[in-house]
Design a protein around this motif. Sequence first.
Motif, PDB file in Angstrom:
ATOM      1  N   PRO A 171     -46.512  -3.249   1.621  1.00 16.60           N
ATOM      2  CA  PRO A 171     -47.410  -3.209   1.026  1.00 16.60           C
ATOM      3  C   PRO A 171     -48.791  -3.646   1.278  1.00 16.60           C
ATOM      4  O   PRO A 171     -49.647  -2.978   1.487  1.00 16.60           O
ATOM      5  CB  PRO A 171     -47.245  -5.211   0.847  1.00 16.60           C
ATOM      6  CG  PRO A 171     -46.303  -5.566   1.887  1.00 16.60           C
ATOM      7  CD  PRO A 171     -45.644  -3.769   2.719  1.00 16.60           C
ATOM      8  N   LYS A 212     -49.947   0.534   0.977  1.00 16.42           N
ATOM      9  CA  LYS A 212     -50.575   0.530  -0.638  1.00 16.42           C
ATOM     10  C   LYS A 212     -51.979  -0.335  -0.656  1.00 16.42           C
ATOM     11  O   LYS A 212     -52.897   0.116  -1.146  1.00 16.42           O
ATOM     12  CB  LYS A 212     -49.810  -0.317  -0.807  1.00 16.42           C
ATOM     13  CG  LYS A 212     -48.284   0.258  -1.433  1.00 16.42           C
ATOM     14  CD  LYS A 212     -47.505  -0.167  -2.824  1.00 16.42           C
ATOM     15  CE  LYS A 212     -45.854   0.518  -3.342  1.00 16.42           C
ATOM     16  NZ  LYS A 212     -45.319  -0.004  -4.373  1.00 16.42           N
ATOM     17  N   HIS A 263     -46.573   2.899  -8.325  1.00 14.16           N
ATOM     18  CA  HIS A 263     -45.253   1.954  -8.071  1.00 14.16           C
ATOM     19  C   HIS A 263     -44.478   2.485  -9.387  1.00 14.16           C
ATOM     20  O   HIS A 263     -43.350   2.445  -8.479  1.00 14.16           O
ATOM     21  CB  HIS A 263     -45.573   0.699  -8.602  1.00 14.16           C
ATOM     22  CG  HIS A 263     -45.924   0.580 -10.127  1.00 14.16           C
ATOM     23  ND1 HIS A 263     -46.986   0.701  -9.900  1.00 14.16           N
ATOM     24  CD2 HIS A 263     -45.608   0.391 -11.471  1.00 14.16           C
ATOM     25  CE1 HIS A 263     -47.436   0.980 -11.797  1.00 14.16           C
ATOM     26  NE2 HIS A 263     -45.794   0.678 -12.449  1.00 14.16           N
ATOM     27  N   LYS A 291     -45.367   8.348  -7.277  1.00 10.86           N
ATOM     28  CA  LYS A 291     -46.707   8.631  -7.217  1.00 10.86           C
ATOM     29  C   LYS A 291     -47.287   9.900  -7.193  1.00 10.86           C
ATOM     30  O   LYS A 291     -48.391   9.757  -7.189  1.00 10.86           O
ATOM     31  CB  LYS A 291     -46.300   9.109  -5.444  1.00 10.86           C
ATOM     32  CG  LYS A 291     -47.754   8.524  -4.204  1.00 10.86           C
ATOM     33  CD  LYS A 291     -46.681   8.347  -2.837  1.00 10.86           C
ATOM     34  CE  LYS A 291     -47.726   8.324  -1.345  1.00 10.86           C
ATOM     35  NZ  LYS A 291     -47.188   7.972  -0.311  1.00 10.86           N
TER      36      LYS A 291
END
Length: 448
Positions: free
Chosen positions: A57, A60, A409, A412
């Motif tokens: 995470p 991201k 998600h 990509k």
Amino acid sequence: MSSTPHQMTTNCPTRSTTKRRPNPLSTQYLWDRISEDLGYNGSKRSECGNTSLPPDPLQKEVETLTAHWNLYINLGGFSVGLLVVPLLGSWSDFAGRRPVLIFPNLGLALQAVVYLVVMYLKLPVVYFLLGRLLGGLSGDFNAILAGCFAYVADTSDRRSRTFRVAILEACLGLSGMLASIIGGQWRQAQGYINPFWLVLATNLASALYTYLFVCESVSQVPTAKLFSTHHHKAVWHLYSTGGSSNESGGGFHRCKLWLYTLCFFLVVMVHFGVRDLYILYELSTPLCWGSELIGFGSAALNLGYLTSLLGLKIMQCCLEDSWVALVGLASNIIGLIVFSVADTTELMFTGYGLSFLFMTSTPVLRSKLSKLVDPSEQGALFASVACVESLCFLVGSGIFNSLYPATLHFMKGFPFLFAAIILLIPVGIIGTLQCLDQRRNHADSTVS
């Protein structure tokens, strides 16, 4: 012509260093600064390329923030330039091309100074936006580009113009290829600051070279005023009436001017909208490239300028310019599709290889637009084209830098696939206009 902190390249006719838009070095700097601020070092983890692990995470968040800051910085600079470029470009029809090649270089040098101060003092990345605004107030790279292509139009005939424009595009690509390799190696060895000192030096050298050695290509009007509404009106008149050359061309002539401009907008928007994403795509999983591989990847992309020039020269021997543009668009579309599914270094470089003709369409479109207007309107035309390029960056940065984090998600590489779909629109327009032109020419020859 110019050089910016985004990327070092070389251009003509001023033999300087310039950027051809998006920004391997500054994008990497944003990535590293944001990663440092958030405590992320995922690119150094041994499991970086392990796709069996759950998505990080923090990675991201770094990707999202980097994409968003790219968006804010680009929007700030190019929105200001959108107002300044038509002023400078149309003014060059009266005041000459040389001022438009000097003044933006000085503005970009000031932008480089701001970038260096940010790096030395480790100021917040928001100050990059200040540098871009200063560059935009001077006309940014688009003003130099408008002056260069108008200069080429001034000094070339209709028959050779497409290839001359392609040579100018190839100069950008060659310099970008060398700069990408040098920049990647240099950054890895010494960090970001020294490459940006070279950017500052080349901007200043470019302005000095233009002042001393570049000959003027138009007759100057001593009373020409820079701050006048006439310059913006000249650009509006060009597209509202089709220009002086539309006296006998009718509505079809004006329609072609708009449609070719639309094609140019879509093609350039895709070119520059996705180039920031290449860096983000390569930095993160599953590729996890370092600065050296990113440099080689950018060099492979810029090599397409040279292969496109060679391909254009060969194809012009047997094909009309429009068909050459369609072949180039097909190469671009295929390459983007490969990028959208690339999960290995080999597949990524395959995409770069398949895009080897991706730059044949833009010189053809520039040439076609130039041939639709009178010689006295070249400055206004290329000012409007430069405005279109500014708009390309506004829209391209907005769409693709927002689309990338929004689609991480589920796919990509979706932005690359989306870009390939967009390019189908200019394929249809160029093909249709070429068929209509052939029918009109056939009908005219039959009547005569």
